[in-house]
Design a protein around this motif. Structure first.
Motif, PDB file in Angstrom:
ATOM      1  N   MET A 152       6.482 -17.066  -3.722  1.00  0.00           N
ATOM      2  CA  MET A 152       7.165 -16.867  -4.987  1.00  0.00           C
ATOM      3  C   MET A 152       6.224 -16.173  -5.963  1.00  0.00           C
ATOM      4  N   ALA A 153       6.693 -15.154  -6.600  1.00  0.00           N
ATOM      5  CA  ALA A 153       5.866 -14.387  -7.538  1.00  0.00           C
ATOM      6  C   ALA A 153       5.626 -15.179  -8.819  1.00  0.00           C
ATOM      7  N   ASP A 154       4.547 -14.837  -9.501  1.00  0.00           N
ATOM      8  CA  ASP A 154       4.255 -15.484 -10.782  1.00  0.00           C
ATOM      9  C   ASP A 154       5.340 -15.140 -11.786  1.00  0.00           C
ATOM     10  N   ALA A 155       5.629 -16.094 -12.658  1.00  0.00           N
ATOM     11  CA  ALA A 155       6.611 -15.860 -13.719  1.00  0.00           C
ATOM     12  C   ALA A 155       6.034 -14.854 -14.708  1.00  0.00           C
ATOM     13  N   PRO A 156       6.878 -14.015 -15.285  1.00  0.00           N
ATOM     14  CA  PRO A 156       6.394 -13.065 -16.295  1.00  0.00           C
ATOM     15  C   PRO A 156       5.726 -13.804 -17.459  1.00  0.00           C
ATOM     16  N   LYS A 157       4.730 -13.196 -17.992  1.00  0.00           N
ATOM     17  CA  LYS A 157       3.982 -13.814 -19.092  1.00  0.00           C
ATOM     18  C   LYS A 157       4.296 -13.107 -20.406  1.00  0.00           C
ATOM     19  N   MET A 158       4.127 -13.864 -21.492  1.00  0.00           N
ATOM     20  CA  MET A 158       4.312 -13.276 -22.819  1.00  0.00           C
ATOM     21  C   MET A 158       3.061 -12.486 -23.181  1.00  0.00           C
ATOM     22  N   SER A 159       3.183 -11.640 -24.168  1.00  0.00           N
ATOM     23  CA  SER A 159       2.044 -10.887 -24.675  1.00  0.00           C
ATOM     24  C   SER A 159       1.221 -11.785 -25.600  1.00  0.00           C
ATOM     25  N   ARG A 160      -0.042 -11.961 -25.259  1.00  0.00           N
ATOM     26  CA  ARG A 160      -0.932 -12.777 -26.088  1.00  0.00           C
ATOM     27  C   ARG A 160      -1.041 -12.196 -27.504  1.00  0.00           C
ATOM     28  N   ASP A 161      -1.221 -10.878 -27.580  1.00  0.00           N
ATOM     29  CA  ASP A 161      -1.370 -10.233 -28.889  1.00  0.00           C
ATOM     30  C   ASP A 161      -0.103 -10.356 -29.730  1.00  0.00           C
ATOM     31  N   PHE A 163       2.138 -12.771 -29.495  1.00  0.00           N
ATOM     32  CA  PHE A 163       2.224 -14.170 -29.913  1.00  0.00           C
ATOM     33  C   PHE A 163       1.364 -14.409 -31.151  1.00  0.00           C
ATOM     34  N   ILE A 164       0.142 -13.906 -31.116  1.00  0.00           N
ATOM     35  CA  ILE A 164      -0.760 -14.069 -32.267  1.00  0.00           C
ATOM     36  C   ILE A 164      -0.172 -13.377 -33.496  1.00  0.00           C
ATOM     37  N   ARG A 165       0.384 -12.183 -33.305  1.00  0.00           N
ATOM     38  CA  ARG A 165       0.987 -11.468 -34.432  1.00  0.00           C
ATOM     39  C   ARG A 165       2.130 -12.272 -35.037  1.00  0.00           C
ATOM     40  N   ARG A 166       2.972 -12.844 -34.186  1.00  0.00           N
ATOM     41  CA  ARG A 166       4.109 -13.619 -34.687  1.00  0.00           C
ATOM     42  C   ARG A 166       3.688 -14.908 -35.376  1.00  0.00           C
ATOM     43  N   MET A 167       2.585 -15.494 -34.923  1.00  0.00           N
ATOM     44  CA  MET A 167       2.152 -16.785 -35.477  1.00  0.00           C
ATOM     45  C   MET A 167       1.208 -16.652 -36.664  1.00  0.00           C
ATOM     46  N   ARG A 168       0.648 -15.479 -36.886  1.00  0.00           N
ATOM     47  CA  ARG A 168      -0.383 -15.324 -37.918  1.00  0.00           C
ATOM     48  C   ARG A 168       0.089 -15.771 -39.307  1.00  0.00           C
ATOM     49  N   ARG A 172       1.814 -26.686 -34.667  1.00  0.00           N
ATOM     50  CA  ARG A 172       1.731 -26.828 -33.213  1.00  0.00           C
ATOM     51  C   ARG A 172       3.122 -26.724 -32.587  1.00  0.00           C
ATOM     52  N   GLN A 173       4.098 -27.390 -33.184  1.00  0.00           N
ATOM     53  CA  GLN A 173       5.465 -27.333 -32.664  1.00  0.00           C
ATOM     54  C   GLN A 173       6.009 -25.910 -32.729  1.00  0.00           C
ATOM     55  N   GLN A 174       5.803 -25.230 -33.857  1.00  0.00           N
ATOM     56  CA  GLN A 174       6.269 -23.850 -34.001  1.00  0.00           C
ATOM     57  C   GLN A 174       5.594 -22.932 -32.978  1.00  0.00           C
ATOM     58  N   ALA A 175       4.309 -23.173 -32.728  1.00  0.00           N
ATOM     59  CA  ALA A 175       3.576 -22.343 -31.767  1.00  0.00           C
ATOM     60  C   ALA A 175       4.159 -22.506 -30.365  1.00  0.00           C
ATOM     61  N   PHE A 176       4.428 -23.745 -29.963  1.00  0.00           N
ATOM     62  CA  PHE A 176       4.978 -23.958 -28.626  1.00  0.00           C
ATOM     63  C   PHE A 176       6.410 -23.445 -28.523  1.00  0.00           C
ATOM     64  N   GLU A 177       7.205 -23.616 -29.573  1.00  0.00           N
ATOM     65  CA  GLU A 177       8.574 -23.091 -29.551  1.00  0.00           C
ATOM     66  C   GLU A 177       8.567 -21.563 -29.454  1.00  0.00           C
ATOM     67  N   THR A 178       7.702 -20.933 -30.235  1.00  0.00           N
ATOM     68  CA  THR A 178       7.599 -19.473 -30.203  1.00  0.00           C
ATOM     69  C   THR A 178       7.121 -18.992 -28.839  1.00  0.00           C
ATOM     70  N   GLY A 179       6.083 -19.620 -28.308  1.00  0.00           N
ATOM     71  CA  GLY A 179       5.555 -19.233 -27.009  1.00  0.00           C
ATOM     72  C   GLY A 179       6.562 -19.440 -25.896  1.00  0.00           C
ATOM     73  N   LEU A 180       7.266 -20.551 -25.929  1.00  0.00           N
ATOM     74  CA  LEU A 180       8.273 -20.816 -24.905  1.00  0.00           C
ATOM     75  C   LEU A 180       9.378 -19.769 -24.951  1.00  0.00           C
ATOM     76  N   GLN A 181       9.859 -19.463 -26.157  1.00  0.00           N
ATOM     77  CA  GLN A 181      10.911 -18.461 -26.281  1.00  0.00           C
ATOM     78  C   GLN A 181      10.422 -17.096 -25.802  1.00  0.00           C
ATOM     79  N   MET A 182       9.175 -16.767 -26.093  1.00  0.00           N
ATOM     80  CA  MET A 182       8.627 -15.492 -25.646  1.00  0.00           C
ATOM     81  C   MET A 182       8.534 -15.450 -24.114  1.00  0.00           C
ATOM     82  N   ARG A 183       8.185 -16.567 -23.465  1.00  0.00           N
ATOM     83  CA  ARG A 183       8.141 -16.601 -21.998  1.00  0.00           C
ATOM     84  C   ARG A 183       9.548 -16.441 -21.421  1.00  0.00           C
ATOM     85  N   VAL A 184      10.534 -17.109 -22.031  1.00  0.00           N
ATOM     86  CA  VAL A 184      11.917 -16.972 -21.575  1.00  0.00           C
ATOM     87  C   VAL A 184      12.370 -15.523 -21.719  1.00  0.00           C
TER      88      VAL A 184
END
Length: 88
Positions: free
Chosen positions: A1-10, A12-17, A55-67
């Motif tokens: 099984m291939a790795d799941a697509p990843k979000m862009s780290r940069d 994510f940081i831009r959205r959370m800054r 922390r909650q906003q960061a995980f929600e944002t990151g999860l949505q970006m992975r989806v």
């Protein structure tokens, strides 16, 4: 099984800054508004709550970006070519 697509780290940081800067500013305000001699006791709970929200906003944002990244990796399936099976 291939790795799941990843979000862009940069991205994510831009959205959370802005959220990070807002939280830090509010912690600074809480520290400044605490009574003299009670700076930790007068600001620690508010600071903890602000960082918990961040922390909650960061995980929600990151999860949505992975989806979103996973959905973008798979093209939409094509329907029947002859149009049969579609509701009329």
């Amino acid at each position: 099984m291939a790795d799941a697509p990843k979000m862009s780290r940069d991205e994510f940081i831009r959205r959370m800054r802005a959220k990070l800067e807002e939280a830090l500013g509010r912690v600074a305000d809480a520290i400044n508004e605490a009574p003299p001699g009670q700076i930790i006791a007068g600001s620690e709970e508010q600071g903890r709550d602000l960082f918990a929200d961040l922390r909650q906003q960061a995980f929600e944002t990151g999860l949505q970006m992975r989806v979103d990244a996973a959905e973008a990796a798979f093209p939409p399936s094509e329907g029947p070519e002859d149009g049969q099976g579609q509701a009329e």
